[in-house]
Design an enzyme around this catalytic site. Structure first.
Site, short mmCIF file in Angstrom:
data_model
loop_
_atom_site.label_atom_id
_atom_site.label_comp_id
_atom_site.label_asym_id
_atom_site.label_seq_id
_atom_site.Cartn_x
_atom_site.Cartn_y
_atom_site.Cartn_z
N LEU A 228 104.96 -27.06 58.47
CA LEU A 228 105.26 -26.86 60.05
C LEU A 228 104.97 -27.79 60.23
CD1 LEU A 228 106.03 -23.75 61.97
CD2 LEU A 228 107.78 -25.23 60.61
N HIS B 183 78.67 -44.55 85.50
CA HIS B 183 77.51 -45.88 84.37
C HIS B 183 76.60 -44.78 83.35
CE1 HIS B 183 75.26 -49.43 83.83
NE2 HIS B 183 73.96 -48.42 83.77
#
Ligand SMILES: Cc1cc2nc3c(=O)[nH]c(=O)nc-3n(C[C@H](O)[C@H](O)[C@H](O)COP(=O)(O)OP(=O)(O)OC[C@H]3O[C@@H](n4cnc5c(N)ncnc54)[C@H](O)[C@@H]3O)c2cc1C
Length: 463
Positions: free
Chosen positions: A36, A442
């Protein structure tokens, strides 16, 4: 009688099946392959990205001095690289099987053909039998297109399937097609040491992307010594004993010739709709692709189509999956929303990576928008410096009138991850202004997104 039968277990079919199971539908998936997962899992998205990750790490080990590390005698163990790739694929194929069990999805092995309204014939290991269903989803996917006169030979002339199982790294590799598949394989094998030459008939590499993205990729490829011939027609391919000879006419009209150990043909994908019984239905394919309405319904009542076979739909795994969810929602009578094709993340995992969504600058202008665009280079982003990777930029295409985000185009480090922010912003109808007020941590690559939104109004802090 099934509530729903799905043909194909790729990212379209398997996702649709699991959702159908969650909704309590009696659902079966017919799959012709022993495992699959479809193209995406076995010979597409997953194995290529496994190889690309090894190429990224290998490249770091080849140039560790920049990071203050010395590392001698770096070797690539190709057999183990391949083994790792196969393990990842197998793990996820088993994962799909387990999810099918958990969600009571029945797997039916064999080749499926439509026989008429609600009827499918399956040719399986135990012969032919017919199944009936109230609804059917076709999710049969696609295969590599070949150039006229060329045949795949597993030895020298390859598609995405054969090139994933090479026994050794070729000294030289020619690639016809500079779309996503072509440039990803160029990035894989160049970094493993092959000499790579790419041919593209259109005037630029990754021709569906914004023009500035194509120019930046071509520049980066030149730096990596990947030769890219754009505006070039391959005229003759001939297999010789020790190479493939490729005759081409370059963009100036000059006839040229190269020899390469292997040739990858990556000129697009052909939908698998030829022998699936469409003639027994009201569906009229358009050059092989199936037209659908906004709920993925075809012209035949009760038959839906999703994924790579759908007309005017990008051939991407996540698009196939979302189309599957839309179709199943419709089958189960749940409220839903059609796919918005302007908010699809397009990711190409070459080096540098590309992530884009929405309109290119040229498309926005052609559609009559008064365009305001801004561009922020990764060279001005501190995390890029920390990573030692500051090629590329983030470009925002916006509507000048209301600050609507029309498109975002990223080339550079983690572009395929960063694009998620742009898609989320577009999906929630955020404007350039609201993105300018969105706080980005940051030091991160995501800060480049914040800066790029600011560049639209000339207000970026870091450039
Ligand atoms: C090299 C490569 C790399 C790619 N990388 C990416 C990527 O990074 N990201 C991305 O989003 N997309 C990527 N793609 C595209 C992605 O693989 C496809 O868009 C996606 O697989 C389409 O899903 P699907 O469900 O429509 O079909 P498929 O994945 O093609 O699956 C179709 C399934 O149907 C089965 N089937 C077909 N016909 C029958 C039949 N008659 N009876 C029974 N079973 C049948 C097939 O065996 C197959 O398992 C890549 C493609 C390639 C080739």
């Amino acid at each position: 009688m099934y509530d729903l039968l799905i043909v194909g277990s790729g990212p379209g079919g398997y996702v649709a099946a699991i959702r159908a199971g969650q909704y309590g539908l009696k659902v079966g998936v017919i799959e012709k392959q022993p495992k699959l997962g479809g193209v995406c899992l076995h010979v597409g998205c997953i194995p290529t990205k496994a190889l690309l990750y090894t190429a990224d790490v290998y490249e770091l080990f080849l140039h560790p001095q920049d990071l203050g590390i010395s590392c001698d005698n770096v070797q690539l163990d190709w057999a183990r690289v391949q083994e790792r790739k196969s393990k990842i694929v197998d793990k996820h194929a088993k994962g799909v099987e387990a999810l099918f069990k958990k969600n009571k999805v029945e797997t039916i092995r064999g080749y499926a053909r439509l026989k008429g309204a609600g009827r499918i014939e399956v040719e399986g290991p135990d012969g032919r039998h017919e199944l009936s269903a109230k609804n059917i989803i076709l999710a049969t996917g696609s295969e590599a297109r070949m150039l006229p006169g060329l045949t795949v030979d597993r030895d020298r002339i390859l598609t995405n399937i054969e090139i994933l199982d090479l026994k050794s790294i070729p000294k030289s590799l020619a690639i016809i097609g500079a779309g996503a598949v072509g440039v990803e394989f160029a990035s894989i094998y160049r970094r493993f040491g092959s000499e790579v030459t790419v041919f593209e008939m259109l005037p630029r590499a990754v021709p569906l992307e914004d023009e500035e993205i194509s120019a930046e990729l071509e520049r980066a490829f030149r730096k990596q010594k990947i030769t890219v011939h754009t505006g070039t027609r391959v005229e003759k391919v001939e297999k010789r004993q020790d190479c493939v000879s490729i005759e081409f006419r370059d963009s100036t009209g000059r006839a040229q010739n190269i020899c390469a150990e292997k040739l990858l043909v990556a000129v697009g994908r052909k939908p698998n709709t030829e022998n699936i019984g469409l003639e027994n239905t009201a569906i009229k394919a358009d050059r092989g692709f199936i037209p659908v309405d906004q709920w993925m319904a075809t012209a035949e009542p009760g038959v839906y189509a999703i994924g790579d076979i759908v007309a005017a739909s990008p051939q991407l795994a996540h698009v196939a999956s979302m189309e599957g969810l839309v179709a199943v929602g419709r089958v189960a009578g749940k409220p839903g929303r059609p796919v918005n094709y302007r908010r699809v993340p397009n990711c190409t995992f070459c080096e540098p990576q590309i992530g884009s969504a929405g309109l290119t600058e040229a498309q926005a202008k052609a559609q009559g928008y008064e365009v305001k665009a801004g561009k922020f280079p990764f060279a001005a982003n501190s995390k890029s410096s920390i990573l030692g990777n500051h090629s590329g930029f983030v470009k925002v295409v916006a509507d000048a009138k209301f600050g609507e985000i029309l498109g975002v185009h990223i080339i550079g480090p983690s572009a395929t991850e960063l694009i998620a922010e742009a898609v989320t912003a577009m999906e929630s109808e955020a404007t350039v202004e609201s993105m300018m007020s969105t706080i980005h941590a940051h030091p991160t690559l995501a800060e480049a997104m914040g800066d790029a939104f600011n560049t639209v109004y000339g207000l970026a802090i870091n450039v």
